[in-house]
Design a protein around this motif. Structure first.
Motif, PDB file in Angstrom:
ATOM      1  N   VAL A 187      -2.655 112.718  47.599  1.00  0.00           N
ATOM      2  CA  VAL A 187      -2.157 114.097  47.685  1.00  0.00           C
ATOM      3  C   VAL A 187      -2.624 114.812  48.950  1.00  0.00           C
ATOM      4  O   VAL A 187      -2.123 115.898  49.277  1.00  0.00           O
ATOM      5  N   THR A 188      -3.574 114.224  49.673  1.00  0.00           N
ATOM      6  CA  THR A 188      -4.000 114.833  50.940  1.00  0.00           C
ATOM      7  C   THR A 188      -3.010 114.532  52.067  1.00  0.00           C
ATOM      8  O   THR A 188      -3.084 115.149  53.133  1.00  0.00           O
ATOM      9  N   ARG A 189      -2.091 113.619  51.828  1.00  0.00           N
ATOM     10  CA  ARG A 189      -1.193 113.180  52.896  1.00  0.00           C
ATOM     11  C   ARG A 189      -0.013 114.115  53.183  1.00  0.00           C
ATOM     12  O   ARG A 189       0.323 114.335  54.346  1.00  0.00           O
ATOM     13  N   PRO A 190       0.674 114.669  52.170  1.00  0.00           N
ATOM     14  CA  PRO A 190       1.820 115.546  52.475  1.00  0.00           C
ATOM     15  C   PRO A 190       1.493 116.710  53.411  1.00  0.00           C
ATOM     16  O   PRO A 190       2.276 116.977  54.343  1.00  0.00           O
ATOM     17  N   PRO A 191       0.341 117.435  53.202  1.00  0.00           N
ATOM     18  CA  PRO A 191       0.036 118.512  54.165  1.00  0.00           C
ATOM     19  C   PRO A 191      -0.136 118.007  55.592  1.00  0.00           C
ATOM     20  O   PRO A 191       0.291 118.671  56.545  1.00  0.00           O
ATOM     21  N   LEU A 192      -0.748 116.823  55.735  1.00  0.00           N
ATOM     22  CA  LEU A 192      -0.943 116.274  57.071  1.00  0.00           C
ATOM     23  C   LEU A 192       0.385 115.841  57.687  1.00  0.00           C
ATOM     24  O   LEU A 192       0.591 115.985  58.899  1.00  0.00           O
ATOM     25  N   ILE A 193       1.282 115.323  56.856  1.00  0.00           N
ATOM     26  CA  ILE A 193       2.622 114.959  57.346  1.00  0.00           C
ATOM     27  C   ILE A 193       3.357 116.190  57.864  1.00  0.00           C
ATOM     28  O   ILE A 193       3.956 116.175  58.944  1.00  0.00           O
ATOM     29  N   LEU A 194       3.277 117.280  57.092  1.00  0.00           N
ATOM     30  CA  LEU A 194       3.929 118.521  57.506  1.00  0.00           C
ATOM     31  C   LEU A 194       3.303 119.070  58.789  1.00  0.00           C
ATOM     32  O   LEU A 194       4.006 119.589  59.669  1.00  0.00           O
ATOM     33  N   CYS A 195       1.986 118.947  58.919  1.00  0.00           N
ATOM     34  CA  CYS A 195       1.295 119.416  60.127  1.00  0.00           C
ATOM     35  C   CYS A 195       1.753 118.625  61.354  1.00  0.00           C
ATOM     36  O   CYS A 195       1.967 119.205  62.425  1.00  0.00           O
ATOM     37  N   CYS A 196       1.912 117.314  61.210  1.00  0.00           N
ATOM     38  CA  CYS A 196       2.364 116.485  62.330  1.00  0.00           C
ATOM     39  C   CYS A 196       3.794 116.837  62.738  1.00  0.00           C
ATOM     40  O   CYS A 196       4.096 116.966  63.933  1.00  0.00           O
ATOM     41  N   ILE A 197       4.660 117.005  61.744  1.00  0.00           N
ATOM     42  CA  ILE A 197       6.054 117.368  62.039  1.00  0.00           C
ATOM     43  C   ILE A 197       6.115 118.735  62.696  1.00  0.00           C
ATOM     44  O   ILE A 197       6.820 118.937  63.708  1.00  0.00           O
ATOM     45  N   PHE A 198       5.357 119.683  62.148  1.00  0.00           N
ATOM     46  CA  PHE A 198       5.313 121.030  62.716  1.00  0.00           C
ATOM     47  C   PHE A 198       4.780 120.986  64.143  1.00  0.00           C
ATOM     48  O   PHE A 198       5.328 121.635  65.055  1.00  0.00           O
ATOM     49  N   GLY A 199       3.715 120.210  64.348  1.00  0.00           N
ATOM     50  CA  GLY A 199       3.127 120.111  65.678  1.00  0.00           C
ATOM     51  C   GLY A 199       4.099 119.561  66.700  1.00  0.00           C
ATOM     52  O   GLY A 199       4.232 120.095  67.809  1.00  0.00           O
ATOM     53  N   LEU A 200       4.802 118.499  66.354  1.00  0.00           N
ATOM     54  CA  LEU A 200       5.779 117.903  67.271  1.00  0.00           C
ATOM     55  C   LEU A 200       6.923 118.863  67.573  1.00  0.00           C
ATOM     56  O   LEU A 200       7.342 119.016  68.731  1.00  0.00           O
ATOM     57  N   CYS A 201       7.427 119.517  66.536  1.00  0.00           N
ATOM     58  CA  CYS A 201       8.557 120.446  66.718  1.00  0.00           C
ATOM     59  C   CYS A 201       8.169 121.618  67.606  1.00  0.00           C
ATOM     60  O   CYS A 201       8.889 121.958  68.561  1.00  0.00           O
ATOM     61  N   VAL A 202       7.012 122.230  67.299  1.00  0.00           N
ATOM     62  CA  VAL A 202       6.585 123.383  68.095  1.00  0.00           C
ATOM     63  C   VAL A 202       6.278 122.960  69.523  1.00  0.00           C
ATOM     64  O   VAL A 202       6.667 123.629  70.486  1.00  0.00           O
ATOM     65  N   GLN A 203       5.570 121.844  69.676  1.00  0.00           N
ATOM     66  CA  GLN A 203       5.209 121.357  71.000  1.00  0.00           C
ATOM     67  C   GLN A 203       6.444 121.145  71.877  1.00  0.00           C
ATOM     68  O   GLN A 203       6.493 121.612  73.018  1.00  0.00           O
ATOM     69  N   PHE A 204       7.459 120.483  71.353  1.00  0.00           N
ATOM     70  CA  PHE A 204       8.616 120.151  72.178  1.00  0.00           C
ATOM     71  C   PHE A 204       9.621 121.288  72.285  1.00  0.00           C
ATOM     72  O   PHE A 204      10.326 121.397  73.292  1.00  0.00           O
ATOM     73  N   GLU A 205       9.694 122.152  71.273  1.00  0.00           N
ATOM     74  CA  GLU A 205      10.554 123.330  71.414  1.00  0.00           C
ATOM     75  C   GLU A 205       9.949 124.312  72.397  1.00  0.00           C
ATOM     76  O   GLU A 205      10.658 124.945  73.181  1.00  0.00           O
ATOM     77  N   TRP A 206       8.632 124.464  72.359  1.00  0.00           N
ATOM     78  CA  TRP A 206       7.936 125.295  73.330  1.00  0.00           C
ATOM     79  C   TRP A 206       8.124 124.707  74.728  1.00  0.00           C
ATOM     80  O   TRP A 206       8.351 125.420  75.703  1.00  0.00           O
ATOM     81  N   PHE A 207       8.035 123.391  74.804  1.00  0.00           N
ATOM     82  CA  PHE A 207       8.245 122.675  76.058  1.00  0.00           C
ATOM     83  C   PHE A 207       9.648 122.975  76.606  1.00  0.00           C
ATOM     84  O   PHE A 207       9.823 123.256  77.797  1.00  0.00           O
ATOM     85  N   ALA A 208      10.660 122.913  75.727  1.00  0.00           N
ATOM     86  CA  ALA A 208      12.043 123.185  76.144  1.00  0.00           C
ATOM     87  C   ALA A 208      12.193 124.634  76.593  1.00  0.00           C
ATOM     88  O   ALA A 208      12.893 124.926  77.573  1.00  0.00           O
TER      89      ALA A 208
END
Length: 423
Positions: A187-208
């Motif tokens: 159960v510790t994994r779903p929050p970390l999965i969401l954090c990784c997805i959020f991190g990638l999305c924000v990082q690359f949208e900010w980049f764009a």
């Protein structure tokens, strides 16, 4: 101290190859240093060696730093192989780290609830399949959007600080989970999965967003430069027209003399007519641009046809008119240079109102297919970053006035259409 234990390899050393594979996806377009393959081969050997010894040594005194140490070593490897600036390398490596972390957490989300029923080889298969799928998806969604030709200095510092913060947060969570021994709970994994997805999305949208901001700044500089160039051109054309007008008066006076040779005077007068501004569209700025480009077309045997209602452009600033038509006609003329058959060299410009719509249509003969997408065809010049801004400038100006740009090729005719809604 048991030195042999420093060389022991366990299942967690699989991270060495996982992060390296992810970094290959994200650094693929970076500018390479000289002797790249020698650096890459020797660097990978040294990287793998150190990634086994150093984490094993530190693990004797503290836990939770295993992956971070390997990650830092991989950043050093990338710095040794690529010449794209440290900030670019960090950005790519963080994207790779988030991708690997995402894959690892999805793998454990699948494996941990059924750990007792899945064999070692079953776990290995889950790991390989998950890694392959996640890496492919992240490559197409994120990694391939990176552009090696844009200088790192053009991007804001914020996007890099966010990247570093995201990486540190991922490793901090991993450290705390191992410290409190909760990393085996699924159960510790779903929050970390969401954090990784959020991190990638924000990082690359900010980049764009940063890329778009930097591009707009560059376009504004170009427009200002083109405005100054227009003022110089206008002054030159005014001087040419004034001299041409005076010369025609002199020819009229000479004709009145008894010894005047009409044939020679006619030739001189025809030459003067070529340099005298002939376009009277109703817009002074457009007239200057068209006069300059018409002279250029005559020089290179390009037939240019103009049907323009310049008064319909009153809603646009002088600088924007100069930049819009200057860039559009320059692109068309450059294309015609490449046509060997001079009979086919032709450009047609049509500007007219239809109801409450202003239609600008520029056509020129084209023997090549469009490259890339139809909004921004790929420039034919080698320097992809510092060229290809002509059409981007046209799009930028059109958007300022809520216009729409359409580009296409039909029957070897390149067609640039711009639509504006006007009063």
């Amino acid at each position: 101290m048991n030195w042999k234990s420093l060389f022991e390899i366990n299942i967690y050393h699989g991270y060495i190859f996982q992060i390296l594979l992810a970094e290959i996806l994200f650094t693929f377009k970076l500018k390479r240093r000289s002797h790249f393959w020698i650096r890459a081969i020797v660097g990978c050997v040294v990287y793998c060696f150190l990634s086994i010894i150093i984490p094993n040594f530190i693990a004797r005194y503290t836990s939770g730093l295993f992956s971070m140490i390997i990650f830092l070593l991989s950043v050093g490897l990338c710095e040794a192989c690529f010449n794209s600036g440290f900030r670019n390398i960090i950005f790519c490596c963080v994207g790779a780290q988030l991708t690997q972390n995402l894959s690892y957490n999805i793998e454990n989300l699948i494996y941990l609830p059924f750990a007792e029923k899945i064999s070692y080889w079953g776990w290995f298969l889950i790991s390989v399949v998950t890694t392959f799928i996640v890496y492919i998806v992240c490559y197409f969604l994120f990694a391939r959007r990176l552009n090696s030709e844009q200088p790192a200095g053009e991007r804001g510092v914020g996007v890099y600080l966010f990247s570093l913060t995201t990486a540190l947060f991922a490793y901090l969570m991993q450290y705390l989970m191992q410290l409190y021994k909760i990393d085996v709970i699924w159960v510790t994994r779903p929050p970390l999965i969401l954090c990784c997805i959020f991190g990638l999305c924000v990082q690359f949208e900010w980049f764009a967003l940063e890329n778009r901001r930097a591009e707009n700044i560059f376009l504004e500089r170009m427009l200002e430069k083109e405005k100054r160039q227009y003022e110089i051109t206008k002054t030159s054309m005014d001087l040419i027209n004034m001299k041409a007008h005076d010369l025609k008066h002199q020819i009229t006076r000479i004709r009145s003399m008894k010894n005047a040779q009409d044939d020679e005077l006619d030739k001189i007068e025809n030459v003067i007519d070529q340099y005298e501004m002939s376009s009277m569209t109703g817009n002074r700025t457009l007239d200057v641009i068209l006069a300059e480009k018409t002279m250029l077309c005559r020089k290179h045997n390009i037939q240019m046809t103009i049907m323009a209602d310049g008064k319909a452009l009153e809603f646009m600033s002088t600088a924007d008119i100069a930049a819009l038509f200057g860039n559009a006609l320059d692109n068309a003329i450059e294309c015609e240079y490449t046509i060997e058959d001079k009979e086919k060299r032709c450009i047609t410009l049509d500007i007219h109102k239809k109801g409450n719509m202003l239609i600008i249509r520029l056509e020129n003969y084209c023997q090549n297919e469009l490259k890339a997408d139809t909004n921004f065809p790929e420039t034919s010049k080698k320097d992809k970053y510092n060229h290809g801004f002509g059409l981007k400038s046209i799009h930028y100006i059109a958007e300022k006035y809520d216009g729409v740009v359409k580009i296409g090729v039909k029957n070897n005719i390149f067609i640039l259409s711009i639509l504006f809604q006007v009063q």
